[in-house]
Design an enzyme around this catalytic site. Structure first.
Site, PDB file in Angstrom:
ATOM      1  N   GLN A   4       0.834  -1.205   0.000  1.00 14.35           N
ATOM      2  CA  GLN A   4       0.000   0.000   0.000  1.00 14.35           C
ATOM      3  C   GLN A   4       0.868   1.254   0.000  1.00 14.35           C
ATOM      4  O   GLN A   4       1.695   1.425   0.898  1.00 14.35           O
ATOM      5  CB  GLN A   4      -0.881  -0.016   1.261  1.00 14.35           C
ATOM      6  CG  GLN A   4      -1.766   1.201   1.424  1.00 14.35           C
ATOM      7  CD  GLN A   4      -2.310   1.336   2.831  1.00 14.35           C
ATOM      8  OE1 GLN A   4      -1.576   1.184   3.798  1.00 14.35           O
ATOM      9  NE2 GLN A   4      -3.584   1.636   2.948  1.00 14.35           N
ATOM     10  N   GLU A  56     -13.641  -1.807   6.752  1.00 16.29           N
ATOM     11  CA  GLU A  56     -13.435  -3.017   7.529  1.00 16.29           C
ATOM     12  C   GLU A  56     -13.698  -2.749   9.006  1.00 16.29           C
ATOM     13  O   GLU A  56     -12.949  -2.029   9.653  1.00 16.29           O
ATOM     14  CB  GLU A  56     -11.986  -3.505   7.316  1.00 16.29           C
ATOM     15  CG  GLU A  56     -11.555  -4.669   8.173  1.00 16.29           C
ATOM     16  CD  GLU A  56     -12.407  -5.898   7.963  1.00 16.29           C
ATOM     17  OE1 GLU A  56     -13.619  -5.824   8.260  1.00 16.29           O
ATOM     18  OE2 GLU A  56     -11.855  -6.930   7.545  1.00 16.29           O
TER      19      GLU A  56
END
Lengths: 376, 383, 376, 383
Positions: free
Chosen positions: B124, B242
């Site tokens: 990421q 999430e």
């Protein structure tokens, strides 16, 4: 009542400050971590020349007869400069111990001169931090002794030229009476060292002793009376370790303060956020309170009254055990990402203070000892 | 109200538990709770991928098992209790949902299946040296030149970049206007010339993190996800996505369980009421977190958005992970002090405790520090 | 798995909300504090009419057979409305206890109808919160028993028309076996009540029992088997008390939030200061986690497995014992001067939550019980 | 460095201790640590006044004993350890120093001697409903009319106003300009027409505090202390003045000692390692505070300003007072729950614990909340 330091103490501190913060520094710390045993012999000799190794030793033995407060003036800068040399493990603890045992002056001379390195082996896997718990046995055998047992996390053992080992010549496993002390050559047959680096730097070893034979002259002090000097010397080492931790805490406070002033997020210094301001204030207060405890224990550890000495040292170690963890955790947290790396010294101080929490008796051990020691 | 899983879910749990018991290899169970070697981690992920369980949060059409939210939760719980590490979240929980929502058909076809099989590993590219908590001030530039973007800049804190085949990046495609605008979301092959990785060792003594330097890196325009300038919207979507395993409840139960066992085996610690009390407070705190987490799961399972109870999950979850590792380290005493010892020692809870304690200091920092989390919550409370 | 409430539960809650927050309120609370025994008989009758007193009782006994979760839907609003009526002490605890003992339905009918008020006397000065520790003795004597002993802090005893007293008919002072339960008229000779108000409101009494004679029919349940129902009924009461505390915590959260938004210092709302924002966030998180524990314990307290029931209730009480203190302390702190007065309801919630910490088992007691109860 | 008091100071301590032992009346020793009845408090203060020890921080010329800073500290310590309450601080520690520094000769002559003898009791008129932490925004107006000020306004949180003969007030004499300016310091006789007192009951169930309403109260101009507009300077002088007993160390030792005794007397608590540990942590924390306090005393005794170590004294001191009272309450269990019970019960530590716990919630609020204290410290740290 007087909380000021003497001229000599100020000079000691200045000299140690210079050694630690100018001569040493983060780069030297990192290169020392690459050396075997994390030990730099040139620095050790330098410490001997500066008189620091002999500082805790009595003048009769060629030392400087320094007080614990004098020693603390060396240790705090060593902590703020993250100096890895085993000053406490190899000089303060064995120096006090040998002096208290009135050991022969040859050993003391080697210590002061820097020719010898020492390690004191007292902790055992089941001793739970209490030096009176000693299952290592020394059986009288002819004109000597045969030792067997298991010592844990003996700081500086891999570098030591002499080990001082506590072993029981009489009494039950938990008795203060019956413990004797032996000076042992680490190369002796019957000794097996398992060396390892310790979190934060420095080397230690677990030691298995199996039917190790020593002569009667290996005994330091008198038979069965080793606990009292060991307990007192450990208190000296603990007070010194607290001073060293204070140095690291203060360094973290300073670095965090600078970082809050310098680092910008959302277009302003992060030190302008009230939550971070109050966090730094909390760190600051903990450092000041810890400083008070270091002063107090460095003076009271000299008390002739064991109960006074123990309460003072246990209070200081219990307090700093918690305060140092708080300061270290917050320093890392406030530095954010860079704080959890090895690139900045902050993370290394963090590890050293984490190790400090478990060395020389945990907070829980010292709270128990404090509560169990009557105050008057 | 009913706190028990349905009979179907209980049967599912039994199935997963049995599979884990038979398939978690000893050397994968990282009892110190930090990622192990690349090879063991990848082998484990591919094993899960072969079973079809790696992309366990994904629908069937993209190569996931198509489980319900409850089944996903159960799976992750059993994974943790078996001592297996979490799978790399970057492809699975971050890029996956982004592509499913914002990716075009070609991007989905190309990138999702290899993630689900454990064949391609992602990292990421969000944080930059000057843009940590203030992510929107990122500076990495992507300038369009015909059918490529030319990317220049630097990313930092890039977890496992040295393991990764690809990186998804936030880049600035338009330097003018408010800083949240002008950010775009790019997929970049790590093999592209101009990408240089510099390792960052963390205070647990390991190499998880990296700096990634991008110099004139040419990225085909088809690797843009969504529209130009939509990057901030996509990044925010990810941050709120999430919620059902963010608290790390099962991993904490596993670590606390190991501590319980180690204490029970110790003749002194097991008899110390102060130690007993410390373990009890940790377990009670963990129960409170668990049931708060289950309330969120219940809402998600019913298709509702997570409620306000979910706000504290990350804060409390990371605090508890840190507290458990601190207890492991402290109760380990001198036995916890050896540093980076040989592998055979790491499998006792106390020997690995110091590394875990160090490793977990990052948990209250990454993904938005706990202080930033509280700022966000304060806004929700309309302060 | 399903965390939602049934329609009936929502209706119960709505009705209790209306009773507590509209019909009751701070003024009524203060006037109730002026009444003898802090008890308002019209409110008690109203609770009977609403069916709340019979809610915890089995249908066979004229009750509504409500679950602990049903009861929690009454208790949480009672807590947020600071209703002083002794719903838990005089209805939930004795109701569950009598039901579990399969006591005769007359007593249960009186309870459900509101004609009777109850108090359960189980704690003793040396019992340290454990209902199995019972030194009060009931000596068999002819066709009855003679009781002697000392009970502490018996909630609602000054208002009670019937006392339920635990007394030992066999076994040693700390045995779970051998405890029996007796229904006793508080006017009986041999009973001496020392009544007092309790912090936060409500009345209790210490009770000295000196050669008190009762008939065999005074015994509830069977001889020597009182511990199991007492332990279970106390768990029901504890779960209900947690729900009530949650109501108070949530009320404090709401009031503090409003105050931070409204109150200005230095020309801006104090809620704009980051430190106070984060403090409120911390309170908010504690309230949500406490809510989870109340849900969990209200369901699990019904478990047929005593270990499951005990662990659940002890976990909830231990958690809320700490969380409620934190929320209450911060609510007072953030309100500043006005927070430490009796003029605002905040201070009264504070006292009620302080008392909650010590009632139905302290955090320390429940942590011990939790740790001592195996989990599977 | 030397941590022991000098032989002279030790002799002094012995003298004070002996006097306290013989002279603290049983009913004055308020074991619950909150002010007792007016009559007992006043009798005790007059007894000290007759001995010449009431104004123990004052020089001889104003009726004090002329003690050194160290003697003052020792006196206050022995007072606390004897279980005697602190003396009302308003005349002694607040107005006294102000008059000595800013008062004119006539004001000193008139007001100081009766304070030192315990014959006149003062209260403090600072806070107002809209001016708590932000004291400078106070609104009470004093308008000069010839040789009087006409005062209108309202004060709040006025401790023991209902006991007081006089009040010293901050009033606004000039409504224009920055709010810190235009504030003046006035002495007002509580018997003046137009003063109305409304009691405020605090959460310990007692009446210590009041609102004071001032309606067209005529105050002679000679009751102005310092110059018009100098009030803020005077108020700040007061806030920084007292540093050597602000931590309440001796009072905390007294309360902790009582808790120790109560625990030792209890067969269960005395055998509980968790309780032992709790008391030990409190005592260790108290030692850290004590030695920090002594460092400040040492500086003051040497004529230096208090050092940075003194900054945390109030914050840590109040936190510790609160923690000790919380331990008293919690360890008291059910025995601590009876509320406002008869006097004979109050003299056991557990019975008075709940009131002390409630009373002490104010300690982190008055005199600048601990949050405000930290703001000030943050400025000192140049954040």
């Amino acid at each position: 009542m007087d909380f000021s330091y003497s001229q000599e103490q100020k000079m000691l501190r200045e000299s140690a400050d210079k050694f630690a913060n100018k001569g040493y520094g983060f780069e030297r710390y990192k290169s020392t971590l690459e050396l075997p045993g994390h030990c730099d012999s040139t620095l050790w000799s330098q410490m001997a020349e500066l008189g620091w190794l002999g500082l805790p030793l009595p003048e009769e033995a060629g030392g400087l007869g320094g007080s614990a407060l004098d020693v603390s003036q060396i240790c705090e800068p060593l902590g703020s400069g993250m100096v890895l040399e085993p000053y406490i493990a190899s000089a303060v603890l064995p120096g006090r111990l040998l002096s208290l045992c009135e050991a022969d002056t040859d050993l003391l001379g080697e210590l002061a001169g820097g020719e010898a390195q020492f390690a004191v082996a007292w902790a055992e896997p089941d001793s739970r931090e209490d030096p009176a718990c000693c299952t290592t046995r020394a059986q009288a055998d002819g004109d000597g002794y045969v030792l067997s047992g298991h010592k844990q996390c003996v700081l500086n053992a891999p570098n030591a030229t002499t080990l001082i080992v506590s072993a029981r010549t009489s009494g039950g496993d938990h008795d203060a009476d019956g413990i004797s002390l032996f000076a042992i050559d680490p190369q002796s047959a019957g000794l097996a060292l398992r060396p390892y680096p310790v979190m934060g730097g420095g080397y230690a070893a677990d030691i298995r002793i199996d039917q190790l034979r020593v002569g009667a002259d290996a005994m330091i002090g008198s038979a069965g009376n080793g606990f009292a000097p060991l307990d007192a010397a450990l208190d000296h080492a603990t007070a010194a370790a607290c001073a060293q931790a204070l140095g690291a805490m203060n360094a973290l406070l300073e670095r965090t303060r600078e970082y809050l002033r310098m680092r910008k997020q959302f277009d302003k210094p992060i030190g302008s956020f009230q939550v971070l301001q109050h966090r730094l204030v909390d760190m600051f207060i903990e450092v000041e309170q810890s400083r008070s405890m270091v002063m107090m224990s460095s003076v009271r550890v000299e008390s002739a009254e064991p109960a006074v000495r123990r309460r003072a040292v246990s209070a200081a170690k219990a307090y700093l055990g918690q305060a140092s963890k708080f300061v270290a955790q917050q320093a890392v947290q406030l530095h954010g990402g860079i704080g959890v790396t090895e690139e900045l010294d902050v993370g290394h101080y963090f590890r050293q203070l984490s190790a400090f929490g478990s060395l020389y008796g945990s907070r829980e051990y010292h709270l128990r000892r404090f509560a169990a020691t009557p105050s008057e | 109200m009913n706190l028990d899983f349905s009979p179907e879910d209980q049967a599912f749990r039994a199935e997963v538990r049995a599979w884990m018991r038979d398939n978690v290899p000893q050397q994968v169970g990282p009892s110190i709770g930090i990622p192990s070697h690349k090879e063991t981690q990848f082998a484990w992920e591919r094993k899960l991928g072969a079973k079809g369980w790696l992309a366990y949060t994904w629908p069937k059409e993209y190569g996931g098992p198509g489980w319900t939210a409850t089944q996903q939760y159960i799976f992750d719980t059993e994974r943790a209790l078996a001592g297996a590490p979490p799978c790399g979240p970057f492809g699975l929980s971050m890029l996956g949902p982004v592509l499913m929502r914002y990716g075009n058909e070609a991007q989905k076809q190309r990138y999702l299946p290899p993630i689900a099989r454990g064949e391609e590993f992602w990292c990421q590219g969000y944080s930059e040296p000057g843009a940590g908590s203030d992510l929107a001030s990122l500076k990495t530039r992507a300038v369009r030149e015909e059918d490529h973007y030319i990317v220049n800049g630097q990313k930092i804190w890039t977890t496992q970049a040295h393991w990764a085949d690809f990186i998804f990046c936030l880049v600035r495609t338009n330097p003018d206007g408010p800083k949240q605008q002008g950010i775009s979301f790019l997929l970049i092959d790590m093999a592209t010339p101009g990408i240089e990785i510099r390792p960052i060792t963390t205070i647990d003594g390991h190499h998880h993190l990296n700096e990634v330097f991008l110099t004139d890196v040419r990225v085909p325009v088809e690797n843009l996800v969504g529209e130009e300038g939509e990057g901030w919207t996509i990044a925010k979507y990810l941050l709120t996505h999430e919620r059902t395993s963010i608290a790390g409840v099962a991993d904490s139960y596993y670590q606390l369980g190991r501590l319980h066992e180690a204490v029970a085996d110790d003749p002194v610690l097991s008899q110390d009421p102060v130690v007993t009390r410390r373990l009890a407070t940790l377990e009670v705190d963990l129960m409170a977190l668990e049931y708060t987490n289950l309330r969120t799961l219940d809402r998600v399972a019913k298709g509702q958005p997570p409620g306000s109870e979910s706000s504290g999950l990350k804060i409390k979850g990371t605090e508890l992970q840190q507290a458990i590792s601190e207890a492991q380290m402290e109760l380990g005493g001198l036995g916890a002090l050896p540093w980076l010892t040989a592998a055979e020692d790491v499998h006792t809870v106390f020997a690995g405790a110091t590394q875990r304690y160090n490793f977990l200091r990052a948990s209250s920092i990454y993904g938005g520090t706990n202080e930033i989390q509280k700022n966000v919550l304060a806004k929700l409370l309309q302060l």
